[in-house]
Design a protein around this motif. Structure first.
Motif, PDB file in Angstrom:
ATOM      1  N   LYS A 195     -21.863  82.139  74.846  1.00 11.75           N
ATOM      2  CA  LYS A 195     -23.322  82.307  74.475  1.00 11.75           C
ATOM      3  C   LYS A 195     -23.731  83.901  74.754  1.00 11.75           C
ATOM      4  O   LYS A 195     -24.512  84.467  73.972  1.00 11.75           O
ATOM      5  CB  LYS A 195     -24.133  81.391  75.505  1.00 11.75           C
ATOM      6  CG  LYS A 195     -25.661  81.617  74.967  1.00 11.75           C
ATOM      7  CD  LYS A 195     -26.521  80.543  75.783  1.00 11.75           C
ATOM      8  CE  LYS A 195     -27.810  80.289  75.429  1.00 11.75           C
ATOM      9  NZ  LYS A 195     -28.732  79.622  76.501  1.00 11.75           N
ATOM     10  N   HIS A 215     -22.654  81.973  65.697  1.00 11.36           N
ATOM     11  CA  HIS A 215     -23.434  82.287  66.331  1.00 11.36           C
ATOM     12  C   HIS A 215     -24.413  80.887  66.780  1.00 11.36           C
ATOM     13  O   HIS A 215     -24.619  80.621  67.929  1.00 11.36           O
ATOM     14  CB  HIS A 215     -24.529  83.187  66.006  1.00 11.36           C
ATOM     15  CG  HIS A 215     -25.637  83.490  66.609  1.00 11.36           C
ATOM     16  ND1 HIS A 215     -26.861  82.817  66.925  1.00 11.36           N
ATOM     17  CD2 HIS A 215     -25.665  84.601  67.402  1.00 11.36           C
ATOM     18  CE1 HIS A 215     -27.686  83.348  67.574  1.00 11.36           C
ATOM     19  NE2 HIS A 215     -27.200  84.680  67.821  1.00 11.36           N
ATOM     20  N   ILE A 265     -21.486  88.922  64.902  1.00 10.09           N
ATOM     21  CA  ILE A 265     -20.849  87.731  64.972  1.00 10.09           C
ATOM     22  C   ILE A 265     -21.232  86.888  63.774  1.00 10.09           C
ATOM     23  O   ILE A 265     -22.462  86.802  63.362  1.00 10.09           O
ATOM     24  CB  ILE A 265     -21.111  86.943  66.254  1.00 10.09           C
ATOM     25  CG1 ILE A 265     -20.056  85.709  66.368  1.00 10.09           C
ATOM     26  CG2 ILE A 265     -22.629  86.615  66.382  1.00 10.09           C
ATOM     27  CD1 ILE A 265     -20.138  85.482  67.820  1.00 10.09           C
ATOM     28  N   ALA A 298     -22.672  85.919  72.004  1.00 12.52           N
ATOM     29  CA  ALA A 298     -23.484  85.618  70.830  1.00 12.52           C
ATOM     30  C   ALA A 298     -24.550  86.620  70.791  1.00 12.52           C
ATOM     31  O   ALA A 298     -24.949  86.987  69.731  1.00 12.52           O
ATOM     32  CB  ALA A 298     -23.638  84.421  70.329  1.00 12.52           C
TER      33      ALA A 298
END
Length: 679
Positions: free
Chosen positions: A431, A446, A441, A434
């Motif tokens: 996380k 994502h 990304i 991302a």
């Protein structure tokens, strides 16, 4: 179709005459046939490989009576069978030691077989086709009609009742197998004898006459009881070995070395049975198991040589009879309608849904049942999200990056510690990756990294891998059990073992963003595979249902699972209630395969072709029910010296058996002809 309530018996040749005449034409002259691929005619020739029938019909087809002490069509007059003085029935007791190796200890055992007898004989060689033809040609002609006159020597020096019409075929003597022993028929009769004798039913072979014969032929005899713990261990072991023999014999693939091993094993199994059961137990069906392996070695897997396909077809045709006054007309109309609809469907465009392009039964990967929204705990949501990430191909490169970072921070870290860290920290790491990478990304990565929604949907059932899964709560009170789950190994576990559990919830996880859609997971209660699992020497697995494990990893992808069910076994041990330990039974998947680029060659037993099994897109299910047009799986014998590429091998248990949405698999031995046998 032979009219009349009685079998034709010796007059069967009259009914076979048109068939034999056509086979002669197909062998010698051939017939002009249209080749749709090349748009030309060619001369088609054909030969009859063998016949398939039950044992009484075997006798009518080959001309050798399958009744009496000379019933075995392989041993023929060279058999060692005899008639029991008290039971007054043909018996093959102590007729199998001569098949053992020369110095096997059973040969000199004077106590557990016939009283004081040592076996020094060897099995008689099988007659070649030429020798058999010479023998048959010497038989006198049997006139048509009612004729009870027997050929001289019948029942003593031979069992011939007539000259079979098949010997008119010029190639018949060159066939290595002319008439197949029907494996299912043999297996069914062996099981009936075994079950009725052990359970002491009205058809038991351990009756008063058998006890009198025991005194004549044997020194001792063990009392029979029920199964497993109720049976003495020696009896339980040999019964299990016999069951495993039929299971291996009826498997979809057979290797020559394995067949040779089975051929040796069945001889010892028969001798072990002779040490336990009374002489009357050993009828012709018990003896015929000795010869099944020769036919498997020559003819290939059993599914090419049994009658399930035809029995199912006949069942479908019988169900098509709507007018009892015109049976043949009803059958012809139904058969023609099916053939025409199948032919016409080949010319429909691809977007039209037909049985040729619909997804296989229980293989479409879909949920069913009324959905219910739930809110998972943070712990379960984290565990599920982590499992999804670690099993997505799109995330593999990020998993490797995460592992590399751990190794840089801690050079001495072990693979086990890396695995533990993945389940703890990888979701948060992904996380953060991302969020910091932003548009660098991919959008779908994502969306996955940001995690699923907090509210999810649970369902009652899921169809995947040829199985129909139910949650334990949904299946409670039903006659069938569809909640058993098995996972072979673990993606991140170096131990290649199976994990067993029960399906508690089927959860749809929703992801937002460009990834969209749903990802389904099974939430299971896993049983302890170390302290709560026991595997005996027969590879029978017992699971303790009171010992759970892996509570921090309850989730698994549906595509990674196979279906099992658990059944208790009776026991004498007072300190182990049957409800605690249950036996694991693997259920076969329902789907269909076909043979690709292969055929059987009788002439070269050691040079059989390589074949692989693939999924066919034959429809098996209409929405919400069964389609009777079921077709069995097929695989040909594969030589041991041929190695298939990994991508050519499919290891799923793909037999024609399964569940529907309402019924599922029976919790106990269901009659499943396409699968591994239930004996």
């Amino acid at each position: 179709m032979i009219p009349g309530p009685k079998s034709p018996g010796k007059n069967l040749n009259v009914y076979l005459r048109p068939l034999i005449d056509e086979l002669k034409v197909l062998w010698k002259d051939g017939v002009q046939t249209w080749d749709v691929a090349t748009k030309t005619n060619f001369n088609l020739k054909a030969a009859l490989m063998w016949t398939i029938s039950d044992f009484p019909s075997y006798g009518m087809l080959c001309g050798w009576s399958t009744h009496g002490k000379l019933a075995c069509p392989y041993c023929m007059e060279r058999t060692k069978s005899f008639t029991l003085p008290k039971g007054r029935k043909p018996c093959w007791f102590d007729c199998h030691r001569r098949f053992l190796p020369e110095y096997h200890p059973f040969r000199t055992n004077r106590k557990n077989f016939r009283k004081g007898k040592v076996e020094n004989d060897i099995p008689a060689p099988r007659l070649s086709g030429t020798d058999m033809r010479s023998c048959v040609m010497r038989l006198p002609d049997v006139p048509f009609g009612k004729n009870d006159k027997k050929i001289i020597g019948f029942g003593e020096s031979h069992n011939w009742v007539r000259k079979s019409i098949f010997w008119e075929l010029p190639y018949w003597s060159t066939n290595l197998i002319r008439h197949n022993l029907y494996v299912m028929h043999v297996e069914k009769n062996v099981f009936d004898n075994l079950f009725n004798t052990i359970m002491n039913t009205g058809k038991t072979k351990d009756n008063d006459a058998a006890r009198l014969d025991i005194k004549i032929f044997m020194d001792m005899h063990q009392t029979l009881q029920a199964f497993r713990d109720v049976l003495y261990k020696s009896i339980w072991d040999v019964v299990t070995e016999l069951s495993r023999f039929f299971n291996d014999l009826c498997s979809k693939t057979l290797h020559e070395k394995a067949v040779s091993t089975l051929e040796k094993n069945i001889i010892e199994i028969k001798c072990k049975l002779e040490k336990i059961f009374p002489p009357g137990f050993f009828d012709s069906m018990e003896h015929l198991t000795i010869h099944l392996l020769y036919e498997a070695l020559v003819g290939g897997p059993v599914q090419y040589r049994w009658m399930y396909h035809f029995e199912r077809l006949m069942g479908m045709l019988k169900r098509a009879v709507k007018n009892r006054a015109c049976v043949e007309g009803s059958i012809c109309e139904a058969y023609s309608f099916n053939e025409i609809s199948t032919f016409v469907s080949d010319y429909f465009p691809d977007e039209v849904l037909t049985k040729a392009n619909r997804v296989l039964r229980n293989d479409d990967g879909r949920t069913y049942g009324k959905g219910k929204r739930i809110f998972l705990s943070e712990k379960d949501l984290h565990a599920a999200h982590t499992y999804i990430l670690l099993n997505c191909e799109e995330i593999d490169e990020y998993v490797r990056s995460y592992d590399d970072e751990l190794k840089v921070k801690n050079p001495n870290i072990t693979d086990k510690d890396i695995q533990i860290n993945r389940y703890k920290e990888f979701a948060l790491w992904m996380k953060d990756k991302a969020l910091t990478a932003g548009s660098m990304i991919p959008a779908n990565i994502h969306a996955l990294a940001m995690g699923p929604d907090k509210d999810q949907v649970i369902r009652n059932g899921y169809k995947v891998n040829g199985y129909n899964f139910h949650t334990k709560a949904y299946g409670h009170g039903k006659r069938t059990i569809n909640s058993g789950v098995c996972v072979q190994g673990d993606c991140y576990n170096e131990l290649n073992q199976s994990f067993y559990g029960e399906l508690e919830e089927i959860i749809e996880f929703s992801y937002r963003g460009t990834y969209g859609g749903h990802i389904n997971l099974f939430k299971c209660r896993w049983f302890d595979s170390e302290k709560g699992k026991h595997v005996d020497k027969h590879d029978i697995i017992d699971i303790d249902h009171h010992k759970s494990a892996y509570s921090n990893e309850p989730f698994v992808l549906p595509t990674q699972t196979t279906q099992v069910y658990y059944t208790p076994s009776p026991g004498r041990k007072r300190d182990r209630p049957p409800a605690d330990w249950q036996v694991v039974i693997h259920t076969p998947a329902r789907r269909r395969e076909e043979v690709v680029d292969g055929e059987i060659y009788q002439e070269q037993m050691l040079n059989r072709p390589t074949v692989i099994e693939v999924d066919d897109n034959e429809v098996i299910e209409l929405d919400g029910g069964d389609d009777p047009r079921e077709i069995d799986s097929e695989l040909i014998l594969v030589p041991d010296d041929i190695e298939l590429e990994e991508e050519e091998l499919l290891t799923d248990s793909d037999t024609d058996s399964g569940t529907d949405e309402d019924d599922g698999y029976e919790s106990a031995g269901e009659d499943n002809p396409g699968s591994d046998t239930n004996t």
